[in-house]
Design a protein around this motif. Structure first.
Motif, mmCIF file in Angstrom:
data_model
loop_
_atom_site.group_PDB
_atom_site.id
_atom_site.type_symbol
_atom_site.label_atom_id
_atom_site.label_comp_id
_atom_site.label_asym_id
_atom_site.label_seq_id
_atom_site.Cartn_x
_atom_site.Cartn_y
_atom_site.Cartn_z
ATOM 1 N N PHE A 25 -28.769 25.571 -16.631
ATOM 2 C CA PHE A 25 -28.407 25.606 -15.185
ATOM 3 C C PHE A 25 -26.817 25.486 -14.865
ATOM 4 N N MET A 26 -26.083 25.265 -16.149
ATOM 5 C CA MET A 26 -24.767 24.875 -15.746
ATOM 6 C C MET A 26 -23.628 26.157 -16.325
ATOM 7 N N ARG A 27 -22.581 26.263 -16.072
ATOM 8 C CA ARG A 27 -21.667 27.273 -16.677
ATOM 9 C C ARG A 27 -21.752 26.899 -18.287
ATOM 10 N N ASN A 28 -21.302 28.102 -18.833
ATOM 11 C CA ASN A 28 -21.283 28.223 -20.325
ATOM 12 C C ASN A 28 -20.453 27.116 -20.976
ATOM 13 N N ARG A 29 -19.425 26.822 -20.357
ATOM 14 C CA ARG A 29 -18.413 25.805 -20.923
ATOM 15 C C ARG A 29 -18.290 24.464 -20.195
ATOM 16 N N MET A 30 -18.420 23.451 -20.796
ATOM 17 C CA MET A 30 -17.843 22.277 -20.308
ATOM 18 C C MET A 30 -16.434 21.782 -20.033
ATOM 19 N N ASN A 31 -16.141 21.509 -19.067
ATOM 20 C CA ASN A 31 -14.806 20.950 -18.623
ATOM 21 C C ASN A 31 -14.319 19.992 -19.760
ATOM 22 N N ARG A 32 -13.203 20.009 -20.452
ATOM 23 C CA ARG A 32 -12.922 19.090 -21.383
ATOM 24 C C ARG A 32 -12.697 17.791 -20.855
ATOM 25 N N MET A 33 -12.240 17.529 -19.728
ATOM 26 C CA MET A 33 -12.030 16.256 -18.919
ATOM 27 C C MET A 33 -13.409 15.644 -18.864
ATOM 28 N N SER A 107 -22.801 25.062 -46.808
ATOM 29 C CA SER A 107 -22.761 26.400 -46.449
ATOM 30 C C SER A 107 -23.401 26.427 -45.026
ATOM 31 N N LEU A 108 -23.760 25.089 -44.525
ATOM 32 C CA LEU A 108 -24.596 25.207 -43.367
ATOM 33 C C LEU A 108 -23.883 26.042 -42.269
ATOM 34 N N GLN A 109 -24.332 26.439 -41.295
ATOM 35 C CA GLN A 109 -23.904 27.003 -39.936
ATOM 36 C C GLN A 109 -23.048 26.011 -39.377
ATOM 37 N N LYS A 110 -22.275 26.537 -38.649
ATOM 38 C CA LYS A 110 -21.484 25.644 -37.620
ATOM 39 C C LYS A 110 -22.304 24.819 -36.660
ATOM 40 N N ALA A 172 -21.260 27.554 -25.684
ATOM 41 C CA ALA A 172 -19.964 28.260 -25.685
ATOM 42 C C ALA A 172 -19.617 29.119 -27.098
ATOM 43 N N GLU A 173 -20.284 28.649 -28.075
ATOM 44 C CA GLU A 173 -20.276 29.300 -29.094
ATOM 45 C C GLU A 173 -21.074 30.509 -29.558
ATOM 46 N N GLY A 174 -21.715 30.801 -28.401
ATOM 47 C CA GLY A 174 -22.244 31.924 -28.329
ATOM 48 C C GLY A 174 -24.024 31.869 -28.713
ATOM 49 N N ALA A 180 -29.811 26.544 -27.523
ATOM 50 C CA ALA A 180 -28.809 25.429 -27.332
ATOM 51 C C ALA A 180 -29.542 24.242 -26.758
ATOM 52 N N PHE A 181 -30.357 24.456 -25.597
ATOM 53 C CA PHE A 181 -31.321 23.631 -24.966
ATOM 54 C C PHE A 181 -32.155 22.898 -26.407
#
Length: 260
Positions: A25-33, A107-110, A172-174, A180-181
């Motif tokens: 329920f939050m935006r896709n990218r977390m603020n760095r601070m 060779s694992l994915q990021k 954020a990585e797509g 992601a959850f």
């Protein structure tokens, strides 16, 4: 296994699940601070838990050794440090905001290596909860139900930001919100699993309690110094992470003293 112990080992996992749910329920990218602030808070909780919930009880357990009561704490602490160092060098993993993976070449994915990095954090936390509850269930280790609950709650509190810190960057990585959850949740599964295995081996754990408590403390401090403090101090506004570190430290200290 008593019901209180079952809930005790599940509470930290619920903290991870709740934090991971932020991605839904939050935006896709977390603020760095905000990320640095949450990392600092988690680090503060882990340091306080290592001292009040693990190292001090370890020395109290070894009180019969008199002036040498510190020996099990020192030995266990260093075993924890060296064990995490070994895992850190062996398991391929990737930290947030880092472009270079650590551990063995893979060779694992990021996304997989990001999850492995947080899973590595959670190993000592799960062990710490399991060891403390094993001591409480033994009935003669001087550990109270409320003291064990304090550690469980403290780790759950710091797991909330950790869950968000892993799930939000994955989005954020797509990665889709549901995946992601799921990845964030899976990173915390090692905690109840490790705690449950520790409880099942309580007969072997309790005689070694001073060493195992301090082992968990050493492993947690390794994670804090090696990973969390650099992450919370990255870039500008380093004081934000420091202030939140102090907040997390005092929250965990208050929990342990008030409930223990």
């Amino acid at each position: 296994m008593r019901g209180e112990a079952i809930w005790g080992i599940l509470i930290p996992f619920l903290g991870t699940v709740s934090g991971s749910a932020c991605v839904l329920f939050m935006r896709n990218r977390m603020n760095r601070m905000l990320q640095r602030a949450l990392t600092g808070f988690a680090a503060g909780v882990m340091v306080a838990a290592s001292i009040w919930s693990l190292l001090i009880p370890a020395m109290e357990q070894a009180g019969f050794m008199g002036q040498w009561a510190f020996v099990p704490a020192v030995v266990g602490f260093w075993l924890g440090i060296l064990s995490l160092l070994f895992l850190d060098r062996t398991i391929p993993h990737l930290h947030m905001n880092s472009s270079k993976a650590e551990g063995r070449e893979s060779s694992l994915q990021k996304t997989t290596m990001l999850v492995l990095a947080v899973t590595l954090h959670n190993l000592p936390e799960g062990m710490a909860v399991g060891v403390v509850y094993a001591g409480w269930l033994s009935g003669d280790a001087g550990i109270t139900a409320m003291g064990a609950l304090a550690l469980s709650l403290g780790i759950a509190i710091q797991n909330f930001p950790e869950g968000a810190i892993i799930s939000m960057p994955l989005r954020a990585e797509g990665v889709s919100k549901r995946k992601a959850f799921l990845y964030g949740t899976l990173s915390g599964v090692v905690e109840p699993a490790g705690a449950a295995l520790t409880l099942l081996a309580a007969g072997f754990v309790v005689p070694l309690l001073p060493y195992l408590l301090s082992f968990a403390a050493g492993a947690m401090i390794y994670v804090v110094v090696e990973e969390l403090i650099p992450e919370m101090s990255e870039g500008q506004h380093m004081n934000v992470g420091t202030i939140l570190f102090a907040a997390g430290f005092t929250v965990m200290m208050a929990l342990d003293v008030a409930l223990g």
